[in-house]
Design a protein around this motif. Structure first.
Motif, PDB file in Angstrom:
ATOM      1  N   THR A   1     -23.187  10.084 -72.156  1.00  0.00           N
ATOM      2  CA  THR A   1     -23.605  10.099 -73.273  1.00  0.00           C
ATOM      3  C   THR A   1     -24.226   8.890 -73.983  1.00  0.00           C
ATOM      4  N   TYR A   2     -25.706   8.680 -73.663  1.00  0.00           N
ATOM      5  CA  TYR A   2     -26.006   7.301 -74.072  1.00  0.00           C
ATOM      6  C   TYR A   2     -26.265   6.916 -75.125  1.00  0.00           C
ATOM      7  N   SER A   3     -25.768   5.853 -76.077  1.00  0.00           N
ATOM      8  CA  SER A   3     -26.086   6.001 -77.423  1.00  0.00           C
ATOM      9  C   SER A   3     -27.322   5.922 -77.970  1.00  0.00           C
ATOM     10  N   ASN A   4     -28.189   5.891 -77.429  1.00  0.00           N
ATOM     11  CA  ASN A   4     -30.100   6.416 -78.034  1.00  0.00           C
ATOM     12  C   ASN A   4     -29.753   7.637 -77.597  1.00  0.00           C
ATOM     13  N   MET A   5     -28.918   8.758 -77.163  1.00  0.00           N
ATOM     14  CA  MET A   5     -29.756   9.898 -76.773  1.00  0.00           C
ATOM     15  C   MET A   5     -28.846  11.686 -77.462  1.00  0.00           C
ATOM     16  N   ASP A   6     -28.627  12.007 -78.214  1.00  0.00           N
ATOM     17  CA  ASP A   6     -28.086  12.167 -78.823  1.00  0.00           C
ATOM     18  C   ASP A   6     -27.830  13.998 -77.054  1.00  0.00           C
ATOM     19  N   GLU A   7     -28.038  14.536 -75.980  1.00  0.00           N
ATOM     20  CA  GLU A   7     -28.047  15.075 -74.938  1.00  0.00           C
ATOM     21  C   GLU A   7     -27.115  14.650 -73.830  1.00  0.00           C
ATOM     22  N   GLU A   8     -26.540  14.998 -73.565  1.00  0.00           N
ATOM     23  CA  GLU A   8     -25.775  14.662 -72.544  1.00  0.00           C
ATOM     24  C   GLU A   8     -25.730  15.315 -70.905  1.00  0.00           C
ATOM     25  N   VAL A   9     -25.608  13.903 -69.854  1.00  0.00           N
ATOM     26  CA  VAL A   9     -26.059  13.338 -68.704  1.00  0.00           C
ATOM     27  C   VAL A   9     -24.672  13.716 -67.999  1.00  0.00           C
ATOM     28  N   GLU A  10     -25.090  14.913 -66.639  1.00  0.00           N
ATOM     29  CA  GLU A  10     -23.828  14.552 -65.522  1.00  0.00           C
ATOM     30  C   GLU A  10     -24.566  14.029 -64.319  1.00  0.00           C
ATOM     31  N   GLU A  11     -23.750  13.586 -64.060  1.00  0.00           N
ATOM     32  CA  GLU A  11     -23.687  12.860 -62.924  1.00  0.00           C
ATOM     33  C   GLU A  11     -22.648  14.068 -61.811  1.00  0.00           C
ATOM     34  N   ARG A  12     -22.449  14.413 -60.383  1.00  0.00           N
ATOM     35  CA  ARG A  12     -21.492  14.912 -59.716  1.00  0.00           C
ATOM     36  C   ARG A  12     -21.508  13.544 -58.314  1.00  0.00           C
ATOM     37  N   GLN A  13     -20.311  13.839 -57.755  1.00  0.00           N
ATOM     38  CA  GLN A  13     -20.562  13.283 -56.363  1.00  0.00           C
ATOM     39  C   GLN A  13     -19.214  14.383 -56.198  1.00  0.00           C
ATOM     40  N   THR A  14     -19.202  14.570 -54.634  1.00  0.00           N
ATOM     41  CA  THR A  14     -18.969  15.281 -53.840  1.00  0.00           C
ATOM     42  C   THR A  14     -17.100  14.749 -52.990  1.00  0.00           C
ATOM     43  N   VAL A  15     -16.071  15.147 -52.890  1.00  0.00           N
ATOM     44  CA  VAL A  15     -15.248  14.181 -52.059  1.00  0.00           C
ATOM     45  C   VAL A  15     -13.837  14.709 -51.695  1.00  0.00           C
ATOM     46  N   THR A  16     -14.049  13.673 -50.561  1.00  0.00           N
ATOM     47  CA  THR A  16     -13.619  15.115 -49.545  1.00  0.00           C
ATOM     48  C   THR A  16     -11.541  14.154 -49.269  1.00  0.00           C
ATOM     49  N   VAL A  17     -10.647  14.438 -49.331  1.00  0.00           N
ATOM     50  CA  VAL A  17      -9.507  13.715 -49.495  1.00  0.00           C
ATOM     51  C   VAL A  17      -8.371  14.029 -48.050  1.00  0.00           C
ATOM     52  N   GLY A  18      -9.158  15.029 -46.899  1.00  0.00           N
ATOM     53  CA  GLY A  18      -8.328  15.267 -45.672  1.00  0.00           C
ATOM     54  C   GLY A  18      -7.516  16.645 -46.069  1.00  0.00           C
ATOM     55  N   LYS A  19      -6.459  16.740 -45.630  1.00  0.00           N
ATOM     56  CA  LYS A  19      -4.803  17.418 -45.957  1.00  0.00           C
ATOM     57  C   LYS A  19      -4.124  16.952 -46.250  1.00  0.00           C
ATOM     58  N   PRO A  20      -3.696  16.873 -47.709  1.00  0.00           N
ATOM     59  CA  PRO A  20      -2.786  16.105 -48.258  1.00  0.00           C
ATOM     60  C   PRO A  20      -1.289  17.010 -47.976  1.00  0.00           C
ATOM     61  N   LEU A  21       0.069  16.453 -47.759  1.00  0.00           N
ATOM     62  CA  LEU A  21       1.316  16.786 -48.095  1.00  0.00           C
ATOM     63  C   LEU A  21       1.131  17.179 -46.944  1.00  0.00           C
ATOM     64  N   VAL A  22       2.322  18.900 -47.071  1.00  0.00           N
ATOM     65  CA  VAL A  22       2.548  19.682 -46.574  1.00  0.00           C
ATOM     66  C   VAL A  22       1.441  20.507 -46.172  1.00  0.00           C
ATOM     67  N   SER A  23       0.206  20.541 -46.734  1.00  0.00           N
ATOM     68  CA  SER A  23      -1.034  20.762 -46.046  1.00  0.00           C
ATOM     69  C   SER A  23      -1.132  21.058 -44.400  1.00  0.00           C
ATOM     70  N   LYS A  24      -1.112  20.088 -43.934  1.00  0.00           N
ATOM     71  CA  LYS A  24      -1.005  19.411 -42.720  1.00  0.00           C
ATOM     72  C   LYS A  24       0.072  20.187 -41.120  1.00  0.00           C
ATOM     73  N   LEU A  25       0.685  20.676 -42.083  1.00  0.00           N
ATOM     74  CA  LEU A  25       1.606  22.000 -40.880  1.00  0.00           C
ATOM     75  C   LEU A  25       1.244  23.255 -41.008  1.00  0.00           C
TER      76      LEU A  25
END
Length: 774
Positions: free
Chosen positions: A639-663
């Protein structure tokens, strides 16, 4: 060739980068290397990441060349072979010495490598010599200081270690003993190797002449022996525990010298038939453990204790240099696959430990572990037979097989099938520790947040003791027997054919050229790599840190932190959403401000980098069921100081196969066979065996760090930490309360379960509703 025994870590950055480029662009289709590169693809250069992990685990160049030849990567083989021949390796390091003014002193540095090596000696950055031997004669005060040698070949060079030259005034010793000797201490009698029988007296002796007089300190298998500080070592009534390597450190005020190693072999008692010869199976070549805790059963009573019990055992076994994988809530397929992967890590001389906490039963002498998806009227077809696992472990010629079964042993009325497991070999290395007796139940104590099983409550006090496994478990049974609350309800039962003094604290000693040890370390570590910490830059100017921590081998916590935000933004937060259906996310507990609110009772905030920064936590369970790379969305609300409405941004993240999921534990395995090659198995390289052992002991703690129970984020998991750091870095703070089954108290998120001595008189149950059986 000698050069091939060097570590991959001796290669220059230029050579490693060129090799990585060859691997990244390779068209080879070998299963093992392809799997390894795929799971490391998120690091940028998968080939460089793979080489870094091999170097961290001290894999030799011989092992790397063997793998490259196996996948027929001729370009990389030729390039690496050329580089190996050009490597410089110091074979004799200069040693710090003390001598008298006017005497003669020689510093020696020798190196192997390509022809035409040149040497440069430096003292305080000034060149003082250009030969392998630097002779200082006659010695004067100007010669005192630190020296180092640089070995050169073209643009390549390597430095030796520093050597300190110190001058001392003559002590007036006129003996001819030290004429021509720069050490000032001479061993005149070396300890000799011995063969003895159980019950005999062992006598070793060394002698030295020195000025000032020499002192003595004896070592057994590199461990100092208490109160053995004279020139003679005498041990009455020896046992097999006294076999091994002995040597003595001889020292005085100025000097220190080690004797030769004396090997002591302890044979059978002289009062028995001399034709019986004891088989020396040698020390542990490695130590691996599989810990399974099943809690959330689909058709049976829910359990509470396995999460805390597996957590306790993981911490304790890691302190003993076990490579530990800890898994919660496995179905039948996942349990079978986990055991298969566990068996791939076993080899000749390896100590294998299997711990199970959950529902179980025993029929006709066979024990069965119940998966979480077992039907209401389950039979042996829906469960895992422990005796079958033992048979498969024995095929690996393991050095010790330990089963700790924290489950009920009541008979299953729905199962009339008599299972015929494979033939159990007479190996004298099997130990079964049952949490309860035959046809009896195992109990846990219900507490507000986390329950503890009775078995682990007593076992955790003893498991790190340097005692024979059976002796340690006997003491656990005695502790339980003295407790009023367990008497008549639950008693530990021990079954064993262990004939030697095998302990969970035994040190690991592996062959210097053991490619199988290197491959096992790599296989074990690759399956437990956490994603790297990420920094996401949003269009509004906000920078968000994304970090990861392992709670168990199949449970991960992701946290988000706001690192930077423009002044005009008055409030912002980053939330995670859109997770794949394979994993388990409690939406009500995601994106919480504390670990406790996120459902993590065992991780503590101080285990994460920069704990003072506000964070939001999301806990992901069931990673063993992840079929594709883990992809989710980071949703930034601001939220900006001069605005009441909330703004949204999105990013998609891929982190591979963590921990035991590789097996890919969700996938069925082929029928077990000795030659199976699953995932990144040892057999996929046809690793040659090596029977020679080094005198030193290799620490498994380095490799176990890659399974980091409380893995630090923002940096890669290191496998080169010292054993001391690996045993203390991630251990949560312990509670101060000595009571275990006192009036139920909530377990604070920043505390672990108590390890202190138990006070039996304080064991009370407020009511029997707090007393649950498995």
């Amino acid at each position: 060739m000698e050069e091939c025994k060097r570590s991959i870590g001796t290669l220059s950055e230029e050579v490693l980068n060129k090799l990585a480029k060859m691997l990244d662009n390779s068209t080879c289709d070998h299963e093992g290397i392809t799997c390894s590169l795929q799971v490391l693809s998120a690091t940028g250069s998968p080939g460089r990441a793979l080489l870094a992990r091999l170097a961290d685990r001290c894999c030799s160049l011989d092992f790397l060349l063997h793998c490259l030849r196996k996948i027929d990567h001729q370009e990389a083989v030729q390039y690496l072979s050329t580089m190996v021949t050009e490597l410089i390796q110091i074979t004799v390091q200069p040693q710090s010495q003390q001598a008298t003014v006017g005497g003669r002193l020689v510093l020696t540095c020798k190196a192997s490598g390509p022809p035409g090596l040149s040497y440069q000696w430096f003292k305080n950055n000034e060149e003082t010599g250009s030969t392998p031997e630097l002779v200082l004669c006659p010695l004067a005060p100007v010669h005192q200081g630190h020296y180092i040698c640089r070995v050169n070949h073209g643009v390549n060079f390597i430095f030796s270690q520093w050597a300190h030259v110190r001058l001392v005034h003559s002590a007036g010793c006129s003996s001819s003993l030290f004429q021509g000797s720069v050490s000032g201490l001479l061993i005149t009698h070396q300890p000799q190797s011995r063969a003895a029988s159980e019950g005999d007296t062992l006598f070793l002796e060394c002698n030295a002449e020195a000025n000032p007089p020499a002192q003595y300190e004896w070592y057994h298998n590199m461990v100092p022996m208490k109160q053995q500080n004279t020139r003679s070592l005498k041990i009455p009534c020896v046992t097999t525990a006294h076999r091994g390597l002995y040597k003595c450190k001889v020292f005085n005020l100025y000097h220190e010298v080690w004797t030769d190693v004396a090997t002591v072999v302890i044979g059978p008692s002289s009062i028995t038939d001399a034709s019986w010869v004891e088989v020396d199976r040698g020390p542990a070549t490695d130590k691996v453990a599989l810990l399974i805790g099943n809690m959330n059963y689909l058709y049976h009573t829910q359990l509470c204790a396995p999460i805390a019990d597996v957590h306790e055992m993981t911490n304790l076994l890691r302190q003993l240099d076990f490579k530990v994988v800890s898994l919660l809530d496995l179905n039948c397929q996942e349990m079978h696959s986990a055991v298969t992967e566990f068996l791939l890590l076993l080899d000749k001389g390896v100590y294998g430990l299997l711990y199970f906490a959950g529902h179980g039963y025993e029929n006709y002498g066979n024990s069965f572990m119940v998966p979480i998806d077992a039907p209401a009227s389950y039979t042996s077809d829906h469960c895992l037979c422990v005796q079958n696992i033992l048979t498969r472990m024995q095929e690996k010629e393991t050095g010790l097989n330990v089963f700790l079964l924290d489950m009920c042993r009541k008979r299953n009325p729905n199962d009339d099938i008599i299972v015929q497991p494979g033939l159990i070999k007479v190996t004298a290395n099997i130990v079964f520790g049952y949490a309860t007796c035959v046809d009896a139940e195992a109990y846990e104590v219900k507490r507000e947040d986390v329950s503890n099983g009775i078995f682990i409550s007593f076992l955790k006090r003893r498991v790190c003791e340097d005692e024979k496994v059976t002796v340690m478990l006997d003491r656990v049974a005695e502790d339980m027997g003295r407790c009023d609350i367990t008497r008549g309800r639950q008693a530990l039962e021990l079954r064993s054919n262990l004939s030697e003094r095998r302990s969970l604290t035994d040190r690991i000693q592996t062959a210097e050229c053991s490619a199988s040890y290197s491959a096992r370390n790599l296989q074990w570590a690759v399956a437990h790599v956490l994603p790297k910490s990420l920094c996401l830059q949003f269009d509004c100017g906000v920078k968000v840190q994304l970090g990861f921590a392992a709670e168990f081998s199949n449970i991960m916590v992701i946290y988000t932190r706001i690192l930077e935000k423009p002044k005009e933004i008055v409030s912002c937060c980053a939330q995670l959403t859109d997770f794949p259906e394979d994993v388990e996310i409690d939406l009500k507990k995601s994106n919480q401000e504390t670990l406790l609110e996120a459902g993590s009772l065992l991780l503590i905030k101080e285990d994460l980098p920069s704990p003072e920064l506000p964070s939001r936590y999301t806990r992901i369970r069931g990673l063993q069921r992840l079929k594709t790379e883990l992809t989710f969305t980071v949703c930034l609300h601001y939220t900006y100081s001069n605005m009441d409405e909330e703004v949204e941004e999105r990013q998609t993240v891929t982190v591979g196969k963590p921990l035991v999921s590789k097996l890919n534990l969700h996938e069925p395995r082929r029928p077990p066979a000795c030659s199976d090659s699953l995932s990144f198995s040892l057999d996929s390289f046809n690793v040659p065996e090596c029977s020679s052992f080094t005198e030193g002991f290799a620490s498994a703690g380095s490799a176990s760090n890659a399974w980091s129970y409380y893995a630090q984020t923002g940096r890669e998991s290191s496998t080169t930490d010292s054993p001391t750091s690996s045993r203390s870095a991630n251990v949560p703070e312990e509670t101060d309360s000595p009571e275990l089954f006192d009036v139920p108290q909530p377990l604070v998120a920043s505390k672990s379960l108590p390890h202190s001595q138990l006070n039996d008189t304080n064991y009370t149950f407020s009511d029997m509703y707090n007393f649950h059986s498995h």
